[in-house]
Design a protein around this motif. Structure first.
Motif, mmCIF file in Angstrom:
data_model
loop_
_atom_site.group_PDB
_atom_site.id
_atom_site.type_symbol
_atom_site.label_atom_id
_atom_site.label_comp_id
_atom_site.label_asym_id
_atom_site.label_seq_id
_atom_site.Cartn_x
_atom_site.Cartn_y
_atom_site.Cartn_z
ATOM 1 N N SER A 430 46.023 38.763 24.789
ATOM 2 C CA SER A 430 45.067 38.918 25.881
ATOM 3 C C SER A 430 43.864 39.717 25.415
ATOM 4 O O SER A 430 43.955 40.525 24.473
ATOM 5 C CB SER A 430 45.724 39.600 27.092
ATOM 6 O OG SER A 430 46.167 40.899 26.757
ATOM 7 N N LYS A 446 39.721 39.453 32.430
ATOM 8 C CA LYS A 446 40.847 39.442 31.493
ATOM 9 C C LYS A 446 41.304 38.005 31.274
ATOM 10 O O LYS A 446 41.451 37.230 32.230
ATOM 11 C CB LYS A 446 42.005 40.279 32.044
ATOM 12 C CG LYS A 446 43.241 40.302 31.154
ATOM 13 C CD LYS A 446 44.351 41.110 31.795
ATOM 14 C CE LYS A 446 45.607 41.126 30.932
ATOM 15 N NZ LYS A 446 46.701 41.899 31.584
ATOM 16 N N TYR A 447 41.517 37.648 30.006
ATOM 17 C CA TYR A 447 42.038 36.332 29.645
ATOM 18 C C TYR A 447 43.357 36.515 28.896
ATOM 19 O O TYR A 447 43.459 37.383 28.015
ATOM 20 C CB TYR A 447 41.053 35.557 28.768
ATOM 21 C CG TYR A 447 41.676 34.341 28.118
ATOM 22 C CD1 TYR A 447 41.906 33.178 28.851
ATOM 23 C CD2 TYR A 447 42.057 34.372 26.775
ATOM 24 C CE1 TYR A 447 42.491 32.066 28.261
ATOM 25 C CE2 TYR A 447 42.647 33.265 26.179
ATOM 26 C CZ TYR A 447 42.869 32.111 26.927
ATOM 27 O OH TYR A 447 43.465 31.027 26.341
ATOM 28 N N THR A 448 44.344 35.699 29.246
ATOM 29 C CA THR A 448 45.655 35.790 28.617
ATOM 30 C C THR A 448 46.127 34.406 28.191
ATOM 31 O O THR A 448 45.998 33.436 28.951
ATOM 32 C CB THR A 448 46.686 36.394 29.586
ATOM 33 O OG1 THR A 448 46.252 37.680 30.016
ATOM 34 C CG2 THR A 448 48.047 36.533 28.911
ATOM 35 N N ALA A 502 45.580 32.015 31.471
ATOM 36 C CA ALA A 502 45.353 32.721 32.729
ATOM 37 C C ALA A 502 44.084 33.551 32.634
ATOM 38 O O ALA A 502 43.779 34.132 31.585
ATOM 39 C CB ALA A 502 46.541 33.616 33.076
ATOM 40 N N GLU A 504 41.739 36.485 35.000
ATOM 41 C CA GLU A 504 41.591 37.364 36.150
ATOM 42 C C GLU A 504 40.178 37.936 36.162
ATOM 43 O O GLU A 504 39.689 38.405 35.128
ATOM 44 C CB GLU A 504 42.591 38.514 36.107
ATOM 45 C CG GLU A 504 44.038 38.103 36.290
ATOM 46 C CD GLU A 504 44.974 39.288 36.340
ATOM 47 O OE1 GLU A 504 44.561 40.332 36.894
ATOM 48 O OE2 GLU A 504 46.094 39.195 35.815
ATOM 49 N N ASN A 506 37.491 40.429 38.616
ATOM 50 C CA ASN A 506 37.290 41.319 39.763
ATOM 51 C C ASN A 506 35.853 41.836 39.752
ATOM 52 O O ASN A 506 35.366 42.300 38.712
ATOM 53 C CB ASN A 506 38.246 42.511 39.723
ATOM 54 C CG ASN A 506 39.690 42.102 39.833
ATOM 55 O OD1 ASN A 506 40.371 41.986 38.835
ATOM 56 N ND2 ASN A 506 40.168 41.881 41.047
ATOM 57 N N GLY A 520 37.517 38.599 43.984
ATOM 58 C CA GLY A 520 38.409 38.433 42.840
ATOM 59 C C GLY A 520 38.900 37.005 42.724
ATOM 60 O O GLY A 520 38.875 36.227 43.679
ATOM 61 N N LYS A 522 42.128 34.804 40.537
ATOM 62 C CA LYS A 522 43.194 34.631 39.575
ATOM 63 C C LYS A 522 43.413 33.136 39.389
ATOM 64 O O LYS A 522 43.574 32.401 40.373
ATOM 65 C CB LYS A 522 44.492 35.288 40.049
ATOM 66 C CG LYS A 522 44.446 36.801 40.122
ATOM 67 C CD LYS A 522 45.789 37.364 40.558
ATOM 68 C CE LYS A 522 45.752 38.884 40.637
ATOM 69 N NZ LYS A 522 47.072 39.447 41.066
ATOM 70 N N SER A 524 45.363 30.095 36.683
ATOM 71 C CA SER A 524 46.248 29.857 35.539
ATOM 72 C C SER A 524 46.557 28.371 35.418
ATOM 73 O O SER A 524 46.574 27.638 36.414
ATOM 74 C CB SER A 524 47.553 30.654 35.679
ATOM 75 O OG SER A 524 48.317 30.189 36.776
ATOM 76 N N GLN A 542 43.784 31.560 43.008
ATOM 77 C CA GLN A 542 43.926 32.524 44.092
ATOM 78 C C GLN A 542 42.641 33.353 44.205
ATOM 79 O O GLN A 542 42.543 34.446 43.661
ATOM 80 C CB GLN A 542 45.131 33.436 43.862
ATOM 81 C CG GLN A 542 45.461 34.319 45.056
ATOM 82 C CD GLN A 542 46.728 35.113 44.846
ATOM 83 O OE1 GLN A 542 47.454 34.902 43.886
ATOM 84 N NE2 GLN A 542 47.020 36.028 45.753
#
Length: 579
Positions: A430, A446-448, A502, A504, A506, A520, A522, A524, A542
């Motif tokens: 990540s 954030k990227y995972t 995924a 995220e 914000n 925000g 989310k 994936s 989401q």
């Protein structure tokens, strides 16, 4: 049940509160402060279609419901206290009370109640009937079901009480004693479905009482010796259902159309023409010990080590699960702008095998008397190794960047078959950052990416090939039986991805001290193309937005809106009569 439960709550509260104010009266010169707030509002929830499923953890009231919460806090000298209560609906109430005295004694007690409504399985999706010819004219065997209480509204209320007490030994600032308690009581009713044997193709929905009780007590100590901190915590937990197990009458095994061959069909079943308790809940207990050591190494960072041992026992069946685990955490800052966090852990779990004893199949009949008793080896018996490292870079207060990578390997001793040692390997990476140019705005992204090699899935048992060419008939018998068809089984599918991406995001904006906004997202995407029978894909989104407005110190208005999208593919299995 409610009155004893509330009495117990009052006793615990009194036990906590009395020590807080049992010290001599404080002088008038000591500073003091107190504040309280009252929140009045409400909520409205809208549902569509089968609302008991989407509103499982909400009462599902479609009309507007009032809400109220109250908080009170204060201190006087070196004593402080906090009180908070929230009313959401008649079955969802929370309460917290905490206090502290002279940095020697601290305590907290809390109560939570919530309601879980259980959707009723109507069983209507299981309608089927055997065709008697190639034109699919219905006749012969058919599936039937019944509801003993068709108007039942299943659900149960969950009550939880927790207490936490910590005391420093007088005369020693380096030794602390801790004690914890937690009780959970679930009471109501739930649906239980009885599946009869294939000769009657009959299912019965019954109402079963819910009265489950979990109690946990924990105690330990914490001591400091120079730069090293030692701690120990031991806990004991029990679980028991006080409700009687439901009982069902299992149909008499016979030919499903003409009612003959009772001896033949009865010899293939375990329960036949008798009342049998089902849905039994075992009584369990668990004992656990945890040791932790934390040391400050000065410029070389901090290190934390832990070891845990636990043993859980199914007292009803005489089975045990033993677990030993250990972990290390190391944190170091090579410079003022960088930090490195490294984690490693190893866990070994061993679960008892269970002996499944069955009566002889078709005992005494031609081609019968097979013994299908077997030993169940649990896939919980496993070794799990984890390791990860994270690098954080913060050149200024405005922004921060991070990069991390991790590994997790799980080896199951007896899965997918005895002594197979099936292994699942996860690799995770990540990257992201946080940007805050001023006090009015900040954002985080954030990227995972996660790669899973051989995720847990059923093993070559999902489907059955048509035909009987590879099968051999039993001695002096013209039929093929279900257990012989295991040789026709194939297919491994899973709803677990082998690759997952995924993101995220914000964003927060505060133009002034009265108004703030946040948004925000989310998202994936998980895929798995490694199984032989399904190319799996799942997409989740989401988004969420909220706003807060505080026109005066006494008033605070806020609102939020969230949306969830979840889409995945799968396979539908159509039940075929007579195998």
């Amino acid at each position: 049940m409610k009155r004893p439960f509330l009495k117990f709550l009052v006793v615990v509260m009194a036990f906590l509160i009395l020590p807080l104010f049992s010290s001599p009266a404080l002088s008038q010169e000591e500073p003091s402060f107190s504040a309280w707030s009252l929140w009045l509002g409400g909520h409205y929830t809208g549902y569509e279609d089968f609302y008991k499923r989407v509103g499982e953890f909400d009462r599902g009231e479609k009309e507007a419901m009032p809400e109220v919460s109250l908080s009170y806090s204060g201190y006087k000298g070196d004593q402080s206290w906090d009180l908070f209560g929230h009313y959401y609906d008649p079955k969802s109430i929370s309460f917290d009370l905490s206090g502290k005295s002279k940095d020697i004694f601290s305590g907290k007690v809390s109560y939570r109640s919530s309601y879980r409504q259980r959707a009723t399985d109507l069983l209507e999706n299981l309608m089927a009937r055997e065709a008697v010819n190639q034109e699919n004219k219905p006749g012969g065997k058919m599936f039937t079901y019944e509801h003993e209480d068709p108007a039942a509204d299943f659900g149960y209320t969950r009550h939880e009480v927790k207490s936490d007490i910590q005391v420093k030994i007088p005369g020693s600032a380096k030794l602390k004693i801790k004690a914890f308690h937690r009780s959970i009581v679930e009471k109501g009713d739930d649906q239980k479905v009885v599946s009869m044997h294939c000769s009657s193709c009959h299912m019965v929905s019954k109402s079963a009482e819910v009265d489950r009780r979990t109690h946990t007590i924990s105690a330990g100590s914490e001591a400091t010796a120079g730069p090293v901190l030692f701690s120990y915590l031991g806990s004991y937990r029990t679980f028991k259902s006080e409700a009687l197990s439901p009982v069902a009458f299992y149909d008499t095994a016979q030919h499903p159309v003409n009612g003959t061959l009772i001896e033949e069909f009865g010899s293939r079943t375990i329960f036949d023409g008798e009342e049998v308790p089902f849905g039994q809940i075992p009584e369990t207990e668990k004992i656990a010990h945890t040791l932790k050591v934390k040391a400050n190494l000065g410029k070389n960072g901090d290190i934390l080590g832990s070891f845990s041992n636990s043993q859980a026992k199914n007292k009803s069946a005489g089975l045990k699960i033993k677990s030993n685990s250990g972990g290390l955490k190391y944190v170091v800052s090579p410079s003022q702008k960088t930090k490195i966090i490294a984690l490693a852990s190893l866990a070994m779990i061993e679960s008892d095998e269970a002996q499944i004893n069955l009566p002889l199949w078709r005992d005494g009949l031609t081609g019968g008397s097979q013994d299908f008793s077997w030993t169940r080896y649990s896939n919980l018996t496993r070794t799990v190794a984890k390791g990860s490292a994270e690098f954080v870079y913060q050149p200024s207060r405005k922004y921060r960047l991070f990069l991390s990578a991790g590994y997790e390997g799980t080896e199951r001793d007896d899965y997918p078959y005895y002594e197979a040692r099936g292994k699942t390997t996860k690799l995770k990476a990540s990257a992201g950052g946080k940007y805050r140019p001023n006090s009015r705005f900040w954002g985080r992204i954030k990227y995972t990416f996660e790669n899973i090699d051989d995720p847990f899935s059923p093993y070559e048992q999902m489907f059955e090939r048509a035909g009987t060419d590879v099968l051999e008939k039993l001695e002096d018998n013209k039929w093929y039986y279900y257990f012989q068809r295991d040789e026709l089984r194939y297919g491994s599918i899973t709803n677990q991805p082998s690759n997952q991406h995924a993101v995220e995001l914000n964003l927060n904006l505060r133009p002034n001290h009265k108004i703030s906004y946040s948004a925000g997202l989310k998202a994936s995407l998980g895929t798995n193309n490694d199984t032989d029978s399904l190319d799996f894909e799942r997409t989740q989104l989401q988004p969420q937005v909220s706003a807060n407005f505080a026109p005066t110190p006494m008033w605070n208005l806020f609102g939020s809106l969230g949306y969830m999208y979840d889409n995945s593919n799968g396979l539908a299995a159509v039940a075929m009569m007579d195998g």
